[in-house]
Design a protein around this motif. Sequence first.
Motif, short mmCIF file in Angstrom:
data_model
loop_
_atom_site.label_atom_id
_atom_site.label_comp_id
_atom_site.label_asym_id
_atom_site.label_seq_id
_atom_site.Cartn_x
_atom_site.Cartn_y
_atom_site.Cartn_z
N MET B 1 0.83 -1.20 0.00
CA MET B 1 0.00 0.00 0.00
C MET B 1 0.87 1.25 0.00
O MET B 1 1.86 1.28 0.72
N GLU B 2 0.51 2.24 -0.78
CA GLU B 2 1.28 3.48 -0.78
C GLU B 2 1.30 4.09 0.62
O GLU B 2 0.30 4.06 1.33
N TRP B 3 2.47 4.66 0.96
CA TRP B 3 2.60 5.32 2.24
C TRP B 3 1.80 6.63 2.21
O TRP B 3 1.83 7.38 1.25
N TYR B 48 6.76 24.55 7.79
CA TYR B 48 7.10 23.13 7.94
C TYR B 48 7.32 22.79 9.41
O TYR B 48 6.74 21.84 9.95
N LEU B 52 5.33 20.32 11.82
CA LEU B 52 6.06 19.11 12.22
C LEU B 52 5.95 18.87 13.73
O LEU B 52 5.77 17.74 14.18
N TYR B 60 7.81 10.54 13.90
CA TYR B 60 9.24 10.41 14.13
C TYR B 60 9.52 10.53 15.62
O TYR B 60 9.02 11.44 16.27
N ARG B 61 10.35 9.62 16.11
CA ARG B 61 10.50 9.51 17.56
C ARG B 61 11.10 10.76 18.21
O ARG B 61 10.94 10.98 19.40
N TRP B 66 11.99 17.48 20.28
CA TRP B 66 12.12 18.78 19.61
C TRP B 66 11.13 19.80 20.20
O TRP B 66 11.45 20.95 20.38
N GLN B 131 15.25 21.19 5.96
CA GLN B 131 14.16 20.25 5.67
C GLN B 131 12.93 21.01 5.19
O GLN B 131 12.24 20.58 4.26
N SER B 135 12.26 19.62 1.54
CA SER B 135 11.48 18.38 1.58
C SER B 135 10.22 18.53 0.73
O SER B 135 9.88 19.62 0.28
N ARG B 138 4.33 18.24 0.74
CA ARG B 138 3.30 17.60 1.58
C ARG B 138 3.54 17.83 3.06
O ARG B 138 2.64 17.76 3.88
N TRP B 139 4.82 18.08 3.43
CA TRP B 139 5.16 18.28 4.84
C TRP B 139 4.93 19.71 5.29
O TRP B 139 5.21 20.04 6.45
N TYR B 153 14.49 19.88 -9.96
CA TYR B 153 14.11 18.52 -9.57
C TYR B 153 12.61 18.36 -9.78
O TYR B 153 11.82 19.10 -9.19
#
Lengths: 351, 161
Positions: B1-3, B48, B52, B60-61, B66, B131, B135, B138-139, B153
Amino acid sequence: MSFDAPDVIIVGGGAGGSTAAYALAKRGFTVTVLDKCQTYQAEDFTPFDELHFASFGALTPSPVTDPDVYVGHSGKPRKVNRWWVGNMVGGASMIWESNLIRFTKEDFQVRSLFDTPPAGSSLQDWPWSYETFEPYFERAEDEWGVSGKAGQTSSQEPFRAGYEYPTPPLAPHPSTQFLQDTFARAGMSPYLGPKGINSMDRDDCPECMFCGFCQGYGCSITDRAGSNSRVLNKAVETGKCELRENHCVTRVDHENGVVKGVYYKTDPDGPEHHMTAPLVIVAVQAIQSAQPYWALPHVSYQGCFRSLVSGSRALEFGPRLCAALGPGWTEDSLSIATHIGQFTAARSLHD
Amino acid sequence: MEWEPPTPDGQFFDGPSLARIKALFSRIFPARANEGVPGAIDAGAFDYLDHLLVFEASVYREIPKWRALYRHALPILNEAALHHYDTNIENLTADQLDAFLTALSSGSLAGLPDDFGQIHFFSTLRQHCLQGCFSDSRWGGNADDIMWRWLGYQYDREDFS
């Protein structure tokens, strides 16, 4: 045929375990592969995302719950993210760059290369030679679909006359010519490295599309070899091999120095289960594979581990020769010094 | 399945704090209009980070750490700005911010507690800035894929002067 009492238990469905599973199943043995993780499909690695898959370590074991514990000269243990291991069936073979160089002749005689063995190490020559292994290298290169070219330069390992890799090398990168020229000027003999990445369609796996999301990422179209798509699937197709996911082996069961089976858990908080087989193969990377054997009498891996943390580059050759592409640490800085190609590099220097 | 990328749900910083992050990011990756290079402000890198820091540790752990770090460090850093320049971080000039960040990055910003961890905080700030710039959008950063368009890119390369 019963998978509850198989001929062979294999712990770990990665590169080594799955290759063994396929070889044994083809010969008619019943094989149960126990893997502590779940299977990922190619589409699970999409959409490409550097943050999720690489920076945030979605594909590698957590350094909190599943770390390596590193003890440097300070003696203080530190938990380390095993970034070279995949947290899925197939393990590191699902996130590697699939550099499939053979061991060299020198790798088999590493003790003999030193006049005196480095202090504190337990280097040994292998009891087999390169020539003994050569047919198996060829077989593995076929099963894993390695692209490459034999006999490019003298720094490559020797090939049987007339041997050629299953498929040609990957198309060169724009920097390849520059690198070849530069290394050649320095007196070395560079060559296009063999890789388990398809340079053309082969079996059910397509040609590489050079997406750029390679090492550290899962391959989204299975052009890069992983144990799932190259050997484990074929082992299961024989009907002689069963994969059990979420089976975490905790201990090797033994009696009077003979291994009888394994203990495993399917739930971290659940009970231990037991399974027996006449043959048990533990294939969960160099360090982790050795761990269950510590409980066995008359086995000492102390020298191997001491040399791993010695911080001396010469000594680091010891364990790495047993584990192609294994990582090494430098002293206390925790900077990772992975050396690719074992003694191939040294040979290039001397040619 | 897509992430499935996580959907941003709320924001972490209050107004003044976000303005301070924005000011610091503006000099960590500044735009260079004469060279056609967009900067962290153009990319909305602060958005972002703002998104986040709301995510769970399952994304993310390190995220809870943070959160605690920014809660602790940003007010102290602003105190240092008040001490040195008599104004909040968001009101510093580009030159003042450069001096401020340069000192922080080498652990030599005067007036901070010894256990502040200047180099660690700077490197975290810099990491989040980059980032947020580069990045996937989407983030919440890399607004309109501006950095990817500049790099060429996934797009034809563009200049942003």
